[in-house]
Motif scaffolding. Structure first.
Motif, PDB file in Angstrom:
ATOM      1  N   ASP A 137      35.200  -7.856   2.302  1.00 23.85           N
ATOM      2  CA  ASP A 137      33.994  -8.060   3.105  1.00 23.85           C
ATOM      3  C   ASP A 137      32.731  -7.745   2.308  1.00 23.85           C
ATOM      4  OD1 ASP A 137      35.930  -8.489   4.995  1.00 23.85           O
ATOM      5  OD2 ASP A 137      34.913  -7.359   6.573  1.00 23.85           O
ATOM      6  N   ASN A 138      32.735  -6.625   1.586  1.00 24.96           N
ATOM      7  CA  ASN A 138      31.550  -6.220   0.829  1.00 24.96           C
ATOM      8  C   ASN A 138      31.281  -7.161  -0.350  1.00 24.96           C
ATOM      9  OD1 ASN A 138      30.950  -3.996   2.451  1.00 24.96           O
ATOM     10  ND2 ASN A 138      32.320  -2.650   1.317  1.00 24.96           N
ATOM     11  N   VAL A 139      32.346  -7.645  -0.980  1.00 23.61           N
ATOM     12  CA  VAL A 139      32.166  -8.588  -2.087  1.00 23.61           C
ATOM     13  C   VAL A 139      31.478  -9.859  -1.597  1.00 23.61           C
ATOM     14  CG1 VAL A 139      33.378 -10.094  -3.699  1.00 23.61           C
ATOM     15  CG2 VAL A 139      34.076  -7.717  -3.468  1.00 23.61           C
ATOM     16  N   VAL A 140      31.935 -10.397  -0.475  1.00 21.62           N
ATOM     17  CA  VAL A 140      31.332 -11.621   0.063  1.00 21.62           C
ATOM     18  C   VAL A 140      29.877 -11.378   0.456  1.00 21.62           C
ATOM     19  CG1 VAL A 140      31.420 -13.297   1.940  1.00 21.62           C
ATOM     20  CG2 VAL A 140      33.529 -12.548   0.848  1.00 21.62           C
ATOM     21  N   PHE A 160      39.683 -13.090   1.367  1.00 23.06           N
ATOM     22  CA  PHE A 160      38.358 -12.720   1.863  1.00 23.06           C
ATOM     23  C   PHE A 160      38.239 -12.827   3.380  1.00 23.06           C
ATOM     24  CE2 PHE A 160      37.475 -14.277  -2.485  1.00 23.06           C
ATOM     25  CZ  PHE A 160      36.802 -13.179  -2.991  1.00 23.06           C
ATOM     26  N   SER A 161      39.068 -13.639   3.999  1.00 21.95           N
ATOM     27  CA  SER A 161      38.853 -14.012   5.401  1.00 21.95           C
ATOM     28  C   SER A 161      39.209 -12.889   6.363  1.00 21.95           C
ATOM     29  CB  SER A 161      39.679 -15.257   5.747  1.00 21.95           C
ATOM     30  OG  SER A 161      39.316 -16.328   4.921  1.00 21.95           O
ATOM     31  N   SER A 162      38.308 -12.674   7.314  1.00 20.90           N
ATOM     32  CA  SER A 162      38.559 -11.746   8.419  1.00 20.90           C
ATOM     33  C   SER A 162      37.574 -12.074   9.532  1.00 20.90           C
ATOM     34  CB  SER A 162      38.391 -10.286   7.974  1.00 20.90           C
ATOM     35  OG  SER A 162      37.046  -9.999   7.655  1.00 20.90           O
ATOM     36  N   VAL A 163      37.943 -11.727  10.735  1.00 20.57           N
ATOM     37  CA  VAL A 163      37.075 -11.992  11.880  1.00 20.57           C
ATOM     38  C   VAL A 163      35.793 -11.168  11.774  1.00 20.57           C
ATOM     39  CG1 VAL A 163      36.885 -11.821  14.390  1.00 20.57           C
ATOM     40  CG2 VAL A 163      39.022 -12.605  13.349  1.00 20.57           C
ATOM     41  N   SER A 164      35.910  -9.924  11.313  1.00 15.28           N
ATOM     42  CA  SER A 164      34.732  -9.058  11.205  1.00 15.28           C
ATOM     43  C   SER A 164      33.717  -9.632  10.205  1.00 15.28           C
ATOM     44  CB  SER A 164      35.150  -7.645  10.791  1.00 15.28           C
ATOM     45  OG  SER A 164      35.823  -7.668   9.535  1.00 15.28           O
ATOM     46  N   LEU A 165      34.212 -10.176   9.090  1.00 16.92           N
ATOM     47  CA  LEU A 165      33.313 -10.774   8.109  1.00 16.92           C
ATOM     48  C   LEU A 165      32.615 -11.994   8.691  1.00 16.92           C
ATOM     49  CD1 LEU A 165      32.170 -11.088   5.246  1.00 16.92           C
ATOM     50  CD2 LEU A 165      34.223 -12.378   4.648  1.00 16.92           C
ATOM     51  N   LYS A 173      22.924 -15.968   9.889  1.00 15.10           N
ATOM     52  CA  LYS A 173      22.827 -17.419   9.999  1.00 15.10           C
ATOM     53  C   LYS A 173      23.641 -18.125   8.913  1.00 15.10           C
ATOM     54  CE  LYS A 173      18.284 -17.302  12.195  1.00 15.10           C
ATOM     55  NZ  LYS A 173      16.881 -17.777  12.155  1.00 15.10           N
ATOM     56  N   ILE A 174      24.845 -17.605   8.658  1.00 14.58           N
ATOM     57  CA  ILE A 174      25.784 -18.230   7.732  1.00 14.58           C
ATOM     58  C   ILE A 174      27.104 -18.408   8.468  1.00 14.58           C
ATOM     59  CG2 ILE A 174      27.069 -17.981   5.576  1.00 14.58           C
ATOM     60  CD1 ILE A 174      24.790 -16.334   4.487  1.00 14.58           C
ATOM     61  N   THR A 175      27.588 -19.639   8.535  1.00 14.92           N
ATOM     62  CA  THR A 175      28.874 -19.878   9.180  1.00 14.92           C
ATOM     63  C   THR A 175      29.995 -19.705   8.159  1.00 14.92           C
ATOM     64  OG1 THR A 175      28.677 -22.247   8.746  1.00 14.92           O
ATOM     65  CG2 THR A 175      27.878 -21.448  10.870  1.00 14.92           C
ATOM     66  N   PHE A 176      31.194 -19.444   8.647  1.00 10.20           N
ATOM     67  CA  PHE A 176      32.309 -19.098   7.772  1.00 10.20           C
ATOM     68  C   PHE A 176      33.566 -19.843   8.198  1.00 10.20           C
ATOM     69  CE2 PHE A 176      35.960 -16.516   6.513  1.00 10.20           C
ATOM     70  CZ  PHE A 176      35.660 -16.233   5.191  1.00 10.20           C
ATOM     71  N   VAL A 177      34.244 -20.444   7.209  1.00 10.40           N
ATOM     72  CA  VAL A 177      35.543 -21.077   7.414  1.00 10.40           C
ATOM     73  C   VAL A 177      36.494 -20.473   6.399  1.00 10.40           C
ATOM     74  CG1 VAL A 177      36.867 -23.218   7.371  1.00 10.40           C
ATOM     75  CG2 VAL A 177      34.520 -23.225   8.224  1.00 10.40           C
ATOM     76  N   GLY A 178      37.630 -19.955   6.865  1.00  7.91           N
ATOM     77  CA  GLY A 178      38.549 -19.314   5.935  1.00  7.91           C
ATOM     78  C   GLY A 178      39.988 -19.440   6.368  1.00  7.91           C
ATOM     79  N   THR A 179      40.859 -19.333   5.396  1.00 13.29           N
ATOM     80  CA  THR A 179      42.290 -19.322   5.693  1.00 13.29           C
ATOM     81  C   THR A 179      42.718 -17.907   6.044  1.00 13.29           C
ATOM     82  OG1 THR A 179      42.842 -18.925   3.383  1.00 13.29           O
ATOM     83  CG2 THR A 179      42.694 -21.214   4.093  1.00 13.29           C
ATOM     84  N   LEU A 180      43.717 -17.800   6.903  1.00 14.28           N
ATOM     85  CA  LEU A 180      44.242 -16.500   7.312  1.00 14.28           C
ATOM     86  C   LEU A 180      45.754 -16.533   7.233  1.00 14.28           C
ATOM     87  CD1 LEU A 180      42.058 -15.722  10.484  1.00 14.28           C
ATOM     88  CD2 LEU A 180      41.918 -14.595   8.267  1.00 14.28           C
TER      89      LEU A 180
END
Length: 323
Positions: A137-140, A160-165, A173-180
């Motif tokens: 989370d902090n790296v992103v 990198f993906s998590s709901v909290s991130l 104002k940044i949207t996020f798409v990630g694999t889990l």
């Protein structure tokens, strides 16, 4: 070399010492030829098995000398800087590279974040300004600071993906798409997994790295790999993404443009072997000025190598100087 593409994208420039650019050009060229792990002496083989552009650029001993002397900081105050930063031998170069990438290119609305592993070990950073959390989370969050409040979208893999991130990025104002991974409790059952691992594959395809025991050099090789990828992305953006040029052709041309000034310097050096000068001129498309040569006066003449003392005549002429 007929396999080099006819693509010109670098401006004309004057370089006080062309050895540095030529060294980087050789590394790029060896990466394109997939000879990064090959015995470096083979590249300077003049029996036909080597690479002509490489041994015309500089000697093998010169290349080895530059590689041994390659440093990225001042060793005189390194011990003092190392007390707060274990990456100090490469820190300045790395930050310059990051700054240039951010200044030169404006990213599109869709971006990807992925991790890359480079083999080197220095241990954890000591307490101080360079000690930072390496949690995903902090790296992103650190990486997206230049694009905060921009409305862009980030795509990342499961590391990198998590709901909290995703929730924290949405506040900026940044949207996020990630694999889990399937074992994440927050993921709905209808979601599927896809991949975004691209940079590692592209770096491995034309890898400039050579075997080394010096970890700053390993990072430097990786910077060159990423630099080649970024430069190609900028080139494609400036010329239209439908421009029909492969990344291999682009890197070949990049290496050629970096090498040319040093070859030009060598062919203008009268102490260079005649074969190096002739092949270098041929490689750069320069022809000998035969108009300045004296014309043949007769079918026979005094043999120049034998000298006036022996006073021998010969019917053979040198095709280059007419002696």
């Amino acid at each position: 070399m007929d396999w080099l593409p006819d693509v010109t994208f670098l401006p004309n420039y004057e370089c006080e010492d062309s050895s540095n650019l030529a060294l980087i050009g050789i590394l790029f060229l060896s990466g394109v030829l997939k000879s990064g792990r090959q015995n470096v002496l083979d590249l300077w083989n003049t029996s036909g098995l080597g690479v002509e552009m490489i041994y015309l650029t500089m000697s093998y001993k010169r290349f080895r000398f530059l590689m041994r002397c390659l440093r990225f900081d001042d060793i005189r105050d390194r011990a003092q800087r190392k007390e707060i930063d274990k990456l100090c031998p490469i820190r300045e170069l790395f930050e310059i590279f990051i700054t240039n990438c951010q200044d030169i290119f404006t990213p599109s609305e869709y971006l990807t974040i992925d991790e890359q592993l480079v083999d080197f070990v220095v241990g954890n950073q000591p307490d101080g300004p360079y000690s930072q959390s390496n949690s995903p989370d902090n790296v992103v969050k650190r990486m997206v600071r230049p694009i905060e409040k921009s409305g862009r979208n980030i795509t990342a893999d499961n590391w990198f993906s998590s709901v909290s991130l995703a929730m924290d990025l949405l506040k900026d104002k940044i949207t996020f798409v990630g694999t889990l991974r399937k074992n994440k409790r927050q993921i709905p059952k209808d979601f599927v997994i896809y991949g975004v691992d691209v940079v590692d594959q592209m770096c491995a395809q034309y890898n400039v790295a050579r075997n080394t025991r010096r970890w700053p050099l390993a990072i430097f090789f990786n910077i060159l790999n990423v630099c080649g990828i970024n430069a190609f992305a900028i080139y494609k953006f400036n010329n239209g993404y439908n421009y029909n040029t492969s990344r291999r052709s682009f890197i070949c041309t990049l290496a050629q443009e970096l090498i040319k000034p040093h070859i030009m310097m060598r062919i203008n050096d009268k102490q260079m072997p005649r074969t190096i000068i002739e092949r270098g001129r041929h490689l750069l498309g320069l022809e000998e000025n035969k108009e300045a040569l004296p014309p043949k006066r007769s079918k026979t003449g005094r043999c120049v190598p034998c000298g006036r003392k022996k006073n021998r005549s010969s019917r053979k002429w040198c095709d280059k100087c007419y002696k």
